[in-house]
Structure formats: structure tokens, C-alpha cells
Design a protein around this motif. Structure first.
Motif, PDB file in Angstrom:
ATOM      1  N   ARG A 137       0.799  -1.208   0.000  1.00  0.00           N
ATOM      2  CA  ARG A 137       0.000   0.000   0.000  1.00  0.00           C
ATOM      3  C   ARG A 137       0.840   1.269   0.000  1.00  0.00           C
ATOM      4  N   ILE A 138       0.937   1.857   1.122  1.00  0.00           N
ATOM      5  CA  ILE A 138       1.479   3.211   1.086  1.00  0.00           C
ATOM      6  C   ILE A 138       2.987   3.262   1.002  1.00  0.00           C
ATOM      7  N   SER A 155      -7.339  15.060  -0.947  1.00  0.00           N
ATOM      8  CA  SER A 155      -7.899  14.145  -1.954  1.00  0.00           C
ATOM      9  C   SER A 155      -6.797  13.204  -2.416  1.00  0.00           C
ATOM     10  N   ARG A 156      -7.203  12.074  -2.974  1.00  0.00           N
ATOM     11  CA  ARG A 156      -6.227  11.069  -3.398  1.00  0.00           C
ATOM     12  C   ARG A 156      -5.484  11.556  -4.629  1.00  0.00           C
ATOM     13  N   GLN A 188      -1.682   5.959  -1.775  1.00  0.00           N
ATOM     14  CA  GLN A 188      -1.907   6.706  -0.549  1.00  0.00           C
ATOM     15  C   GLN A 188      -2.866   5.975   0.379  1.00  0.00           C
ATOM     16  N   LEU A 189      -2.630   6.188   1.632  1.00  0.00           N
ATOM     17  CA  LEU A 189      -3.423   5.515   2.652  1.00  0.00           C
ATOM     18  C   LEU A 189      -4.531   6.442   3.117  1.00  0.00           C
ATOM     19  N   GLU A 190      -5.726   5.879   3.168  1.00  0.00           N
ATOM     20  CA  GLU A 190      -6.847   6.692   3.615  1.00  0.00           C
ATOM     21  C   GLU A 190      -6.967   6.589   5.133  1.00  0.00           C
ATOM     22  N   SER A 208      -6.592   4.382  10.585  1.00  0.00           N
ATOM     23  CA  SER A 208      -6.823   3.844   9.255  1.00  0.00           C
ATOM     24  C   SER A 208      -7.388   2.447   9.403  1.00  0.00           C
ATOM     25  N   PHE A 241      -5.504  11.728   3.116  1.00  0.00           N
ATOM     26  CA  PHE A 241      -4.707  10.727   2.410  1.00  0.00           C
ATOM     27  C   PHE A 241      -3.252  10.942   2.771  1.00  0.00           C
ATOM     28  N   HIS A 291       0.881  10.157   2.817  1.00  0.00           N
ATOM     29  CA  HIS A 291       1.963   9.784   1.921  1.00  0.00           C
ATOM     30  C   HIS A 291       3.295  10.068   2.611  1.00  0.00           C
TER      31      HIS A 291
END
Lengths: 360, 293, 278
Positions: free
Chosen positions: A251-252, A286-287, A292-294, A313, A341, A343
Motif C-alpha cells: 500500500r502506502i 484528496s487522493r 496513498q493511505l486513507e 486507518s 490521504f 503519503h
């Protein structure tokens, strides 16, 4: 006076306090031994002073082996954590002590001793306190007396054992800067033991990070902070988010552009753990990239120079800590409950034998 | 007293009132304590001096001014002069080893030092009779060489030393343990020799407790009765210490003289208690200052 | 792992200090004390048993241990009250009383003996009021109890007092805020804290009383089988040159003392262990 610590091991009973430690300190350096309590830093210092003897290994001062030398022959100054001032002597008598116990032939005259005490009192800014007793001084003043007392005998090596450990935060901060300036004037080789990373990073030329009897890393304050050599150093030198396991790769936790960091097929038995400092995490509303991890903002602390956030998360059980500048925080206009989001700007990956235990 | 301390006092009283008893219970407890202490402390203390002065001042003074009484005083002083310094040196040495070093068997050593306190004084005398008495182990040999220990000064000194062994050590050990080793280590790192360290750092730090230990040891040495009674033989003018002299006078129904000599020993006890109180105040105020700073 | 007998240290004088202390203790305490056991081993077990179980000896044990126990318990009650009053209340004369509590410890036992006899005799300051009530103290077992209570006075006070002083007042305040009344607080918060120290103090007073000689012999009357304590019986045997008899009784007393000392050590260890946990 340069110091060479050569394969030194020390045990107390079944407990290994120092495990084959090697260290070189150059003349005139101020080196900090940094680590949590029980890591062996104080024992190493006491071995250098001659207060303890190593079980194995050798100590060289200025190229000469002193492992078996008695403390009185080493010419070291030692500053104790709890000052160890002589409680029944005045400040001046405390400082003069080392001179007055010299053999008669080497002992300076009474007038010379007095003059020297006066100079040292000036050096530690305690001229007005000469006739006070230790119990009448504040903690910071006492430690300055202890330092002056150690310096009176003109040691070639100054050893400080958690000298500011018993003081409150503000005094600590003042004293460690003062110590650094003092050192820059005197150039006496000094070793400072501390468990306070800020103190080590601020006061020392070089930092030796110790953990469980081993040296984890030696480097300048910048080196150890920016490029920690081990997970322990990473965690010890500041706040850190630790991401475990496979989710991390996919993921991130990519570098810059979104490519998976690691695609090792057999990553299952050698888990990777990723470390990110809170201020190295960037937030957007915003993504912008798929990796990126929400996360949701759970908690904000806005007081102080920087803003601290706690994010939750779905993909991690642990809270993610983020540190933002005030400007960035104002730009984002974040509030509790907002979705963001995440990063990473900078991160470091360590391989671990097991997924859940950070080497400790 | 200044204003702020007056406020502080009121503050303490207020806090006390939350965690204390009703006035009735308080008065009851204080009365109970007073009654008990009256029966067992105040009345006996007053009685000693009342009995001693029953025959008037002249009889009181006369009780001391005879050869037997003076000999008893001299012997008592002599015994203390030997026993107390020896036990003081022992106490300092034992406390130094126990408080400043870690070694195997430390607890055993502490128990050994306390042992004489657990032994009945009669037994403390008995063991020396068994060793040095006419029928004892070394008895025949001593007889042959014409050395008298039992029923003579050496026996009295030995029994007194035995009974008072723990007193100096027991005062010093907890104090020196609480003071730690850092000051001595600092002295050594600053180049002091062992002797310089002891004289200039250790001794000044323990002097008050050492003094009290010596005073207490002295009081017990001069007052010891049971152990000395066993080994003395009660030879008037020769092996009678002051407590033994008290016993003889009392058994001869010479109560005034007995209490007169007893009053002297009582004064010694009172001086000991005063010294204790003063030294405790001194160290207490020191501890308080240390904690505040 | 090799055996470490002593942790290394830079401080000097260990061998000298320990060597001297051990030598001194051996000469003054250990060798003489062991002599007692060696001497008693010259008796066969049967002889030993016969000597230490004569009716006169048994009666003396009963009196010695009985009076010591009762005295220690009395001191347990009043010593606690005195300690409580000294620590918690302010009243005139407090510091003088605090100092005087140690008097029985500092006063020569012979002085205590003749003084207690004088005041508790039938014509004495206190005895004259007890006589009409039919209570005879001097020259009876009750006199032994009075003397043994007197000499045990400081022990309970001095073990309970420091614990009481260090007691955390906040715990009591907490109990009060939680609705406990004073008696409930006392029983639930204070007593459990004092208990080990109180037991230690009682045990110390008991141990001291068992061996006591000087203060008892004047007031006891010393009638065999009635008011004769064991230390006096030993003394009597010695005066009759019955060394073996004295030794056998001495061994009984000494073993008892050691058991008591051990018990006191365990109690102290228990009470300090409890404090460490908190």
C-alpha cells in the motif's frame, strides 16, 4: 587525551552489561553515550574512570593501556549523577578538595589553591556561593560545583554520568548548552552519559547509541538522527510510526512514485518493518496517487509550534502519528473526523525475523 | 513565627482534622498513654531521686565519699574506658565493610553483630566463666601462669565488651548505607588516599551517629549488671562496679546509699537520652534541608 | 559462572575492615558462645534432659516465658497507643515523653530493679494503694511481670512509631472521601500497615524480657517454684559451682533466644518486603 576501548565485556552475575564493546574517542572530543537505562553506558563510563574493572578487553588512554591502572593514576575527572558533593564542606572546600589531598610536594600553596578555586567559581558562575553548603544550592548549582570540583585537578579526561539527569527540563536545557560552550573553551576530552536524546544531540560532537550492552551506532548527531543504522536507533531518537507486515509493501510504503517497495517472493519469513517519522508524513485532502493511505483524523493538538495529529486507518490497528507545520495545518483546515490521504516523504525499511517484535 | 508559617500551621491542623479522631477519643488515648507512662516511667524516675535524698543532702553526698563507692566508680570508668573505644573501632570497621561493599554473607555478619542483644546477660557472663573459670577450658593453664580473668578486671571488661558490641555498629550501618558510596568514590576520583577519604569525607558524615553510638555504648557499659555480676565475684573495693555496688548496698538495707549511687547512673541514662534527642534533631533538620534543596 | 564473593570496588579498606570485624566477633562472641555448646555436649542427652526438666526449671520457664509474653502483649497495646499519641497528637510535654520512652533501654537494670521494688512494695508510692485491694506486686510473680513490662516499654513504641510517621496520609484521606468513618479507616487502612511492625516490636520486647535478669531479681522475691526466673536459676547453679547444670539451662535459653531472633528477622523481612511492593 584519546581513548581506545578494545573488546570490553562486563558482566554482573549472569547479566551481560557490556558485550564486546569497541570505541575510539579522539583528543578534545565531546562524545555522548546515549541509551535507555540498563544499556551499559554508565558501566562503560565507570570502567573508563577506573571505578569498575572490565571482565575482558582493554582500555587505552593516550595510547597507553590503563586497564589495570588505579583510578588515582588515571587523572580523570568524574561528575556524578547525584553530584556526590561533600555535604559537610562549603562550595569552596569542595572545589579545593582535589588539590588539598595532593602529596605535600605537589600540593599548591594555600594562596594558589584559593586563587584557583576563585577562578573555577567564576568559570561556573558561582562566585557568590563560595561559602554556602551544598544543601543551600539548587540542583543546577550543585552540578556546576561538582563540575568545578572535577576540573580543579586539571583532568585530561572528563567523565560525566547523567550530569543533568536529576534536574528539571528547563535547567537541563540551559546547562547542556553551557556545557558545550565550556567544552569548546577548555577542549578537555569529555564523555557524557545520558538517556536524553535531545541532550546528546545538542551537546555532543559525536553520539554513541547503546542498547543492551552493544553499541548500535556511532556518528555525528546529524548522522544518527538522519540515518539511523538500526530500528532501535530509529525509535530511540524520536517519535516514529512503525508499519508491520505485507500491507506495508503493497500500500502506502512505496518510495516516491508508487512502485511497490519490495516484491520479494519469500518475504513471508523475513518480514519487513517500515519506520516513518511523524513529520515525514504528508497529508492531502484528496487522493493523488493510488498508494496513498486513507485515514481519519481522530485527535488534534494544535497548541505549540507544530500541530500533532492522530490518524486512524482501517488497514492498521495502530494509531498513525503525524506532525505538521502550523502553515500546512492552516492550509488544510483540518478538523476532527476529516478524511485525509497519507503519503510518506521519507522512510526506512528494516528486515525483521518476526513480524511483531521490533528488535529490542 | 512569621505569618506564612502561621498559615502553614493552620493548614496542617485543618488537614489533621480530616484524618483524626474525635476530641473524646483523642483525650482518652492521651490519658491512657500518660497513665501508663506515669506508672512505668515518671514515678520510678522520681522515686530514684526521692529515695536517694531521703536522708538529706549530707547522707546523699556521703554515699559517694567512701572507699568502696569511689573504688566502684573508678572500676566502672576503667571498664568503660577499655570497652567503649574497642567497640567504637569495631563498629566503624564493621559498618564500613557492610555499608559500602557488596559481599557474600553480609546478612550473616549483621546477624552476628546483633547476637549479643539476643543473649541473656547471665549467659553472656556464663560463657566467659566456662572459658576462663577455674573449671573452664583455659582455667588450669591460667592458674599455672597466675593470670586471673574471672573474678578480676579482665573478665569484667570482656563481659562488658560482649554485651555492648552491637551499639556503635547498629547506629552506623543504616546511616552509612543511606549515605551511599558516591561521596567516597568522588574523593577517590579526586585523588584522595584511603586515609584522607576516611578522615575528610566519611568521618565528618558519620560523626553525630558515631557520637551517639559511643554515648549509648558507654551508658550500657557502665550500667551492665547481669553479665558483670556473673564474672565479678563481688569483691568489695576490687571487682565491684557501680551497679554491683548498688546491689550490695541494697541487700544490706542501706537504701539511701543504694539509691544515691543509682541516681548517678540514672543521670548518665538521662544524659544519654538528651544526647540522642539533640543528635536526632541535628540529623533531622539536616535531612529536611537536604530534601528541600 | 564462577562464585563472586565480593563485588569489586574502588573504595579501600574492605579486607582490613572486614578482617578486623570478623576477628573481633570471633574472639568476643563466637568462640565464647560456642564454648557453651561444647561444654553442654559433655552431658549425655539423658543427663541434659534431666537437668533442664526438673520441676524447678519448668516452673522457672513458665514464669519467665509467661511473664515475658504477658508483658510484651501489654506493651503491644500501650506501646501502640503511646506511638500513636506521639506521632499524631500535639500536647504539652510531647517531646520530653518522646525522649523518655527510651529510659528503660538506657537505665541500668539494677537501678530499675531496686526502684520498681521500692515503689511497688507494700509501703511504696504505688504499692500502698494496691495493698488494701489485696494486690501484692513486690516479691510475687506479679512483680516479675511489672519489671519485664518496664524493660520492654521502648521496643513496641520504637518499631511502630516510624511506620506510623511514614504512613501515607493520602490513603486515609482517600478512605474518608470514599465514605469510611474513622474507625473503618483505622481498621482497613492503618492497622494492616502497622501490623508487621507491631508484631516485630512485641517479639523484640518478649525476647528482651526472656533474658532479663537485673531488673527482676530485686522485685521477684526469688522463691524457687514460685517467683524464680530462669536466668536467676542459672546464676544460682553457678554460685553452687554446678557448671554443667548452668550450662544446660544456658543452652535452653540460648536456643530460645536464637529462635526468637530468627523470628524477629523474618518479621522484619516480611514488613520491609511489604513496603517494597508499594
Amino acid at each position: 587525551m584519546s581513548i581506545q576501548v578494545d573488546h570490553v565485556t562486563k558482566r554482573f552475575g549472569a547479566f551481560t552489561v557490556l558485550n564486546d564493546v569497541n570505541l575510539h574517542v579522539q583528543e578534545g572530543e565531546l562524545v555522548a553515550l546515549l541509551g535507555p537505562s540498563g544499556c551499559g553506558k554508565t558501566t562503560l563510563l565507570r570502567i573508563l574512570a577506573g571505578l569498575e574493572r572490565p571482565d575482558q578487553g582493554r582500555i587505552f588512554l593516550q595510547g597507553t593501556e590503563v586497564t589495570d591502572q588505579r583510578i588515582s593514576e588515571r587523572r580523570v575527572g568524574f561528575v556524578f549523577q547525584h553530584y556526590a558533593l561533600f555535604r559537610h564542606m562549603t562550595v569552596a572546600d569542595n572545589i579545593a578538595f582535589g588539590l588539598t589531598v595532593l602529596p605535600r610536594a605537589q600540593r599548591p600553596s594555600a594562596a594558589r589553591i584559593q586563587e584557583k578555586v576563585h577562578d573555577l567559581l567564576g568559570l561556573v558562575h558561582l562566585q557568590a556561593m563560595a561559602d554556602r553548603y551544598p544543601s543551600q544550592l539548587s540542583g543546577g548549582q550543585r552540578q556546576r560545583v561538582a563540575l568545578a570540583r572535577a576540573l580543579a585537578v586539571e583532568p585530561k579526561l572528563l567523565l560525566l554520568d547523567e550530569p543533568f539527569g536529576a534536574l528539571d527540563a528547563k535547567v537541563r536545557k540551559e546547562l547542556r548548552r553551557w556545557l558545550r560552550r565550556l567544552h569548546d573553551n577548555l577542549h578537555v576530552t569529555s564523555i557524557l552519559v545520558t538517556h536524553d536524546q535531545e541532550e546528546a544531540l545538542e551537546a555532543a560532537h559525536r553520539v554513541v547509541v547503546m542498547h543492551q550492552g552493544n553499541i548500535e551506532q556511532i556518528g555525528t548527531p546529524d548522522e544518527v538522527y538522519e540515518n539511523p543504522a538500526t530500528p532501535f536507533v530509529y525509535q530511540f531518537l524520536g517519535d516514529v510510526n512503525v508499519f508491520h507486515g505485507r500491507i506495508a509493501h503493497d500500500r502506502i510504503l512505496d518510495k516516491e512514485a508508487g512502485e511497490p517497495l519490495s516484491a520479494d517472493a519469500d518475504a513471508s519469513d523475513q518480514r519487513e518493518v517500515t519506520f516513518v517519522r511523524p513529520h515525514d508524513l504528508e497529508l492531502s485532502l484528496s487522493r493523488t496517487t493510488p498508494t496513498q493511505l486513507e485515514a481519519t483524523v481522530q485527535f488534534l493538538i494544535t497548541a505549540g509550534a507544530r500541530v500533532h495529529l492522530e490518524l486512524a486507518s482501517k488497514e492498521f490497528s495502530e494509531i498513525i502519528a503525524v506532525e505538521l507545520t502550523k502553515e500546512r495545518y492552516r492550509e488544510l483546515k483540518l478538523q476532527q473526523g476529516d478524511v485525509v490521504f497519507v503519503h510518506p516523504k521519507q522512510l526506512q525499511v528494516f528486515r525483521m525475523p518476526s513480524p511483531l517484535t521490533v528488535k529490542s | 513565627m512569621n505569618v506564612s508559617s502561621a498559615i502553614a500551621d493552620r493548614d496542617v491542623e485543618w488537614k489533621d482534622s480530616i484524618t483524626t479522631e474525635s476530641t473524646f477519643v483523642r483525650r482518652l488515648l492521651i490519658s491512657a498513654a500518660f497513665l501508663y507512662l506515669t506508672l512505668f516511667l515518671f514515678v520510678p524516675l522520681a522515686a530514684i531521686f526521692a529515695e536517694a535524698l531521703k536522708g538529706g543532702l549530707a547522707a546523699y553526698v556521703g554515699s559517694f565519699l567512701n572507699d568502696d563507692a569511689l573504688a566502684a566508680v573508678r572500676l566502672t570508668l576503667l571498664v568503660a574506658a577499655v570497652a567503649v573505644p574497642l567497640n567504637a573501632v569495631f563498629g566503624v570497621a564493621a559498618a564500613w565493610a557492610i555499608a559500602k561493599f557488596d559481599f557474600v554473607g553480609k546478612q550473616v555478619l549483621i546477624s552476628l553483630i546483633d547476637m549479643p542483644l539476643a543473649v541473656s546477660p547471665v549467659i553472656s557472663g556464663l560463657i566467659y566463666v566456662l572459658l576462663f573459670g577455674a573449671q573452664g577450658w583455659l582455667g588450669p593453664w591460667l592458674l599455672e601462669h597466675d593470670i586471673k580473668i574471672i573474678f578480676a578486671l579482665p573478665g569484667i571488661v570482656l563481659a562488658t565488651i560482649f554485651v555492648t558490641v552491637p551499639f556503635v555498629a547498629r547506629e552506623l550501618i543504616p546511616l552509612m548505607q543511606s549515605q551511599g558510596r558516591e561521596e567516597e568514590e568522588a574523593a577517590i576520583t579526586l585523588g584522595a588516599s584511603g586515609w584522607q577519604m576516611f578522615m575528610r569525607v566519611t568521618l565528618p558524615n558519620i560523626k553525630w551517629s558515631l557520637l551517639y553510638g559511643v554515648i549509648l555504648c558507654n551508658a550500657r557499659a557502665m550500667g551492665e549488671f547481669g553479665a558483670v555480676s556473673v564474672v565479678s565475684g563481688h569483691i568489695r573495693g576490687l571487682t565491684n562496679t557501680m551497679p554491683l555496688h548498688v546491689e550490695i548496698l541494697y541487700n544490706e538495707y542501706n537504701a539511701v546509699a543504694a539509691f544515691a549511687v543509682a541516681s548517678l547512673l540514672t543521670l548518665l541514662a538521662i544524659v544519654t537520652l538528651i544526647a540522642k534527642t539533640m543528635i536526632e534533631r541535628k540529623t533531622d533538620s539536616y535531612n529536611r534541608r537536604k530534601m528541600q534543596a | 559462572m564462577h562464585l563472586i564473593l565480593k563485588q569489586p570496588s574502588v573504595l579501600p579498606g574492605f579486607s582490613l575492615a572486614l578482617g578486623f570485624a570478623l576477628f573481633y566477633l570471633s574472639v568476643i562472641v563466637l568462640i565464647p558462645l560456642s564454648g557453651l555448646f561444647v561444654k553442654s555436649s559433655s552431658l549425655s542427652w539423658e543427663q541434659f534432659w534431666n537437668v533442664v526438666t526438673t520441676p524447678r526449671a519448668i516452673a522457672s520457664y513458665q514464669l519467665t516465658f509467661g511473664a515475658s509474653l504477658v508483658g510484651a502483649l501489654i506493651n503491644g497495646v500501650f506501646g501502640s497507643i503511646i506511638a500513636w499519641v506521639l506521632v499524631r497528637y500535639h500536647f504539652p510535654g510531647r517531646s520530653i515523653i518522646d525522649a523518655l520512652v527510651d529510659l528503660p533501654f538506657a537505665l541500668p537494670t539494677a537501678v530499675a530493679g531496686i526502684t520498681l521494688t521500692a515503689i511497688y512494695a507494700s509501703n511504696g508510692w504505688i504499692g500502698q494503694y494496691l495493698e488494701p485491694l489485696g494486690i501484692k506486686v513486690a516479691f510475687t510473680p506479679l512483680g516479675v511481670l511489672v519489671a519485664l513490662t518496664f524493660i520492654g516499654l521502648p521496643f513496641v513504641v520504637r518499631t511502630v512509631q516510624p511506620v506510623l510517621q511514614d504512613l501515607d496520609r493520602e490513603a486515609e484521606e482517600a478512605a474518608t472521601t470514599l465514605g469510611a468513618n474513622r474507625w473503618q479507616t483505622f481498621r482497613a487502612v492503618i492497622v494492616p500497615e502497622l501490623w508487621p511492625a507491631l508484631l516485630t516490636g512485641i517479639a523484640m520486647a518478649f525476647a528482651r524480657a526472656v533474658g532479663e535478669y537485673g531488673s527482676v531479681i530485686f522485685i521477684a522475691g526469688n522463691m524457687p517454684l514460685k517467683s524464680e526466673i530462669t536466668p536467676l536459676l542459672i546464676m544460682t547453679k553457678l554460685e553452687q559451682y554446678d557448671y554443667t547444670g548452668a550450662t544446660a539451662l544456658g543452652v535452653v535459653m540460648l536456643v530460645t533466644s536464637f529462635v526468637l531472633a530468627l523470628a524477629i528477622n523474618l518479621l522484619q523481612w516480611w514488613s520491609s518486603a511489604r513496603h517494597m511492593n508499594q
